[in-house]
Design a protein around this motif. Structure first.
Motif, short mmCIF file in Angstrom:
data_model
loop_
_atom_site.label_atom_id
_atom_site.label_comp_id
_atom_site.label_asym_id
_atom_site.label_seq_id
_atom_site.Cartn_x
_atom_site.Cartn_y
_atom_site.Cartn_z
N CYS A 33 0.86 -1.19 0.00
CA CYS A 33 0.00 0.00 0.00
C CYS A 33 0.89 1.25 0.00
CB CYS A 33 -0.92 0.02 1.22
SG CYS A 33 -2.12 1.36 1.12
N LEU A 35 -0.25 4.16 1.24
CA LEU A 35 -0.68 5.05 2.32
C LEU A 35 -0.41 4.41 3.67
CD1 LEU A 35 -4.05 6.50 0.90
CD2 LEU A 35 -1.74 7.42 0.69
N ASN A 36 -0.71 5.15 4.71
CA ASN A 36 -0.40 4.66 6.06
C ASN A 36 -1.47 5.13 7.05
OD1 ASN A 36 1.17 3.24 7.81
ND2 ASN A 36 2.58 4.94 8.23
N CYS A 37 -2.70 4.65 6.85
CA CYS A 37 -3.81 5.10 7.69
C CYS A 37 -3.65 4.54 9.11
CB CYS A 37 -5.14 4.62 7.12
SG CYS A 37 -5.35 4.98 5.38
N PHE A 39 -5.81 3.77 11.27
CA PHE A 39 -6.79 2.74 11.65
C PHE A 39 -6.68 1.46 10.82
CE2 PHE A 39 -8.80 5.98 8.91
CZ PHE A 39 -8.96 5.21 7.76
N CYS A 40 -5.66 1.35 9.98
CA CYS A 40 -5.59 0.25 9.01
C CYS A 40 -5.61 -1.13 9.68
CB CYS A 40 -4.32 0.36 8.17
SG CYS A 40 -4.22 -0.96 6.94
N THR A 42 -6.08 -3.80 7.28
CA THR A 42 -6.08 -4.66 6.08
C THR A 42 -4.78 -4.56 5.28
OG1 THR A 42 -7.13 -2.90 4.79
CG2 THR A 42 -8.59 -4.59 5.73
N LYS A 43 -3.74 -4.00 5.90
CA LYS A 43 -2.48 -3.89 5.17
C LYS A 43 -1.71 -5.20 5.40
CE LYS A 43 0.86 -0.17 4.38
NZ LYS A 43 1.22 1.17 4.83
N GLY A 73 -4.46 -3.80 1.11
CA GLY A 73 -3.48 -3.02 0.38
C GLY A 73 -4.10 -2.15 -0.72
N ASN A 101 -7.88 2.83 -2.51
CA ASN A 101 -7.77 4.04 -1.69
C ASN A 101 -7.94 5.31 -2.53
OD1 ASN A 101 -5.17 4.50 -2.84
ND2 ASN A 101 -4.15 3.47 -1.14
N LYS A 123 -9.75 9.46 1.68
CA LYS A 123 -8.95 9.48 2.91
C LYS A 123 -8.95 10.87 3.53
CE LYS A 123 -7.71 5.16 2.57
NZ LYS A 123 -8.30 4.18 3.50
#
Ligand code: SF4
Length: 223
Positions: A33, A35-37, A39-40, A42-43, A73, A101, A123
């Motif tokens: 992925c 991005l770097n959320c 709350f993730c 699912t990475k 991802g 995303n 996002k």
């Protein structure tokens, strides 16, 4: 040499998010992925490097299901392999649902002809605690609007109204008929209830289809 794709898992379950929640789908989870959320959940942290025919064979185990969710991802990071996979899946008459995303608009342009439905995340920086992706989201949604698309934003205790209304403005700029889903970060978080209701009312001043939809799979306890 055949193209390889980094895949974390292939499995059948029900779609837990957005306006197709409850639909049975085969999920192909791409690795990686951009991005770097904060709350993730699912990475993926591991993957198998597979050729496209092996992925098709794994999907084929669930031959009773024609609804295929390409998820991550971020699947568009592997656009070359994704294109080959989608080409073959469409030849088999599958319905393709892309979970993304919503940032890699150039890659979307290269594969959109093989996609039926796009579940695009917006996002919000106050939710993700990551960078502002608004400009990329705008360009992405302009391309995605050729297809059946809806936009989903995760709402957390730190989400601010300005971020949500910025998303609303961008969606309305493409089409006020695109569904907008407000997804609470946790399905039973009481402190979010008021916030979701207020945000929904504000968004409905500009958009025709605004929905509050929690993650169904977490409520009923499936993956
Ligand atoms: S875009 Fe999705 S997979 Fe990537 S970090 Fe954010 S929530 Fe996780």
């Amino acid at each position: 040499m055949s193209v390889k794709v980094k895949v974390s898992e292939v499995f059948k379950s029900i779609q837990g998010e957005g306006i197709y929640a409850g639909s049975e789908q085969v999920f192909v989870r791409f690795f990686g992925c951009n991005l770097n959320c904060v709350f993730c959940d699912t990475k993926p942290d591991s993957f198998k490097e597979m050729d496209i025919d092996s992925v098709i064979s794994e999907i084929g185990i669930y031959r009773d299901c024609r609804f295929i969710s390409i998820t991550g991802g971020e699947p568009l990071l592997q656009k070359g392999a994704l294109k080959e996979l989608l080409l073959k899946l469409k030849k088999e008459g599958k319905t393709i649902y892309l979970e993304t995303n919503g940032v890699l608009y150039e890659a979307l342009g290269e594969v959109i002809q093989y996609i039926d439905i796009i579940a695009m995340d917006f996002k919000l920086p106050s939710s993700t605690q990551d960078k502002d992706c608004s400009e990329s989201h705008k360009l992405f949604l302009q391309i995605a609007s050729d297809k059946d698309v809806f936009v989903k934003a995760v709402i957390t205790p730190s989400t601010n109204t300005g971020d949500v209304m910025n998303a609303v403005r961008i969606i309305k700029g493409v089409s006020a008929y695109i569904p907008f889903v407000l997804q609470p970060v946790h399905p039973r978080e009481k402190e979010l209830t008021d916030k979701l209701a207020k945000l929904s009312v504000k968004a409905k001043d500009y958009l025709y289809d605004v929905r509050i939809i929690p993650q169904l799979h977490k409520i009923i306890g499936v993956r």
